[in-house]
Design a protein around this motif. Sequence first.
Motif, short mmCIF file in Angstrom:
data_model
loop_
_atom_site.label_atom_id
_atom_site.label_comp_id
_atom_site.label_asym_id
_atom_site.label_seq_id
_atom_site.Cartn_x
_atom_site.Cartn_y
_atom_site.Cartn_z
N LYS A 66 0.83 -1.21 0.00
CA LYS A 66 0.00 0.00 0.00
C LYS A 66 0.86 1.26 0.00
N ALA A 67 1.93 1.24 0.78
CA ALA A 67 2.83 2.40 0.85
C ALA A 67 3.53 2.63 -0.49
N LEU A 68 3.97 1.55 -1.14
CA LEU A 68 4.62 1.69 -2.44
C LEU A 68 3.66 2.21 -3.50
N LYS A 69 2.43 1.72 -3.48
CA LYS A 69 1.43 2.19 -4.44
C LYS A 69 1.10 3.66 -4.20
N ALA A 70 0.99 4.06 -2.93
CA ALA A 70 0.71 5.47 -2.61
C ALA A 70 1.87 6.36 -3.03
N ALA A 71 3.08 5.90 -2.77
CA ALA A 71 4.26 6.68 -3.15
C ALA A 71 4.34 6.83 -4.67
N THR A 72 4.02 5.76 -5.39
CA THR A 72 4.03 5.80 -6.85
C THR A 72 3.00 6.79 -7.38
N ALA A 73 1.83 6.81 -6.76
CA ALA A 73 0.75 7.68 -7.22
C ALA A 73 0.98 9.14 -6.87
N ASN A 74 1.81 9.40 -5.88
CA ASN A 74 1.95 10.77 -5.38
C ASN A 74 3.29 11.42 -5.67
N THR A 75 4.00 10.92 -6.65
CA THR A 75 5.27 11.56 -7.00
C THR A 75 5.30 11.87 -8.49
N GLY A 76 5.99 12.89 -8.84
CA GLY A 76 6.15 13.26 -10.23
C GLY A 76 7.51 12.86 -10.77
N PHE A 111 9.74 4.46 -11.14
CA PHE A 111 10.35 3.24 -11.66
C PHE A 111 10.90 2.39 -10.52
N GLN A 112 11.57 3.02 -9.58
CA GLN A 112 12.15 2.28 -8.45
C GLN A 112 11.06 1.67 -7.57
N TYR A 113 10.00 2.43 -7.29
CA TYR A 113 8.90 1.91 -6.48
C TYR A 113 8.23 0.72 -7.15
N GLN A 114 8.01 0.83 -8.48
CA GLN A 114 7.37 -0.26 -9.21
C GLN A 114 8.24 -1.50 -9.24
N LYS A 115 9.53 -1.31 -9.35
CA LYS A 115 10.48 -2.42 -9.36
C LYS A 115 10.44 -3.18 -8.03
N VAL A 116 10.44 -2.46 -6.94
CA VAL A 116 10.37 -3.09 -5.62
C VAL A 116 9.01 -3.76 -5.43
N LEU A 117 7.95 -3.10 -5.88
CA LEU A 117 6.61 -3.66 -5.76
C LEU A 117 6.49 -4.97 -6.54
N GLN A 118 7.07 -5.02 -7.73
CA GLN A 118 7.05 -6.25 -8.52
C GLN A 118 7.79 -7.37 -7.81
N LYS A 119 8.92 -7.06 -7.22
CA LYS A 119 9.67 -8.07 -6.47
C LYS A 119 8.86 -8.57 -5.28
N LEU A 120 8.22 -7.63 -4.60
CA LEU A 120 7.42 -7.97 -3.44
C LEU A 120 6.24 -8.85 -3.84
N GLN A 121 5.59 -8.51 -4.94
CA GLN A 121 4.45 -9.29 -5.40
C GLN A 121 4.88 -10.64 -5.96
N GLY A 122 6.10 -10.72 -6.43
CA GLY A 122 6.62 -11.99 -6.93
C GLY A 122 6.76 -13.02 -5.84
#
Length: 63
Positions: free
Chosen positions: A13-23, A29-40
């Motif tokens: 949830k924190a990674l998704k919120a951080a991804t949505a709230n940054t320009g 890219f870094q948040y999504q990469k970590v999120l993919q690893k976490l979901q893996g």
Amino acid sequence: MDFSAEEHAIIEKALKAATANTGDHHAVFQYQKVLQKLQGHNNSDTTAQQDGFRYDYDDSKDV
């Protein structure tokens, strides 16, 4: 490092919120990469949750 199901959900949830709230595209890219690893590591996720995008195309010819 092992996380409980609650901790795993909080981190996602924190990674998704951080991804949505940054320009900053690099940060996104870094948040999504970590999120993919976490979901893996979580086998209960569906494909829609893993890639994050689903489109509903209406291919009907009646517009």
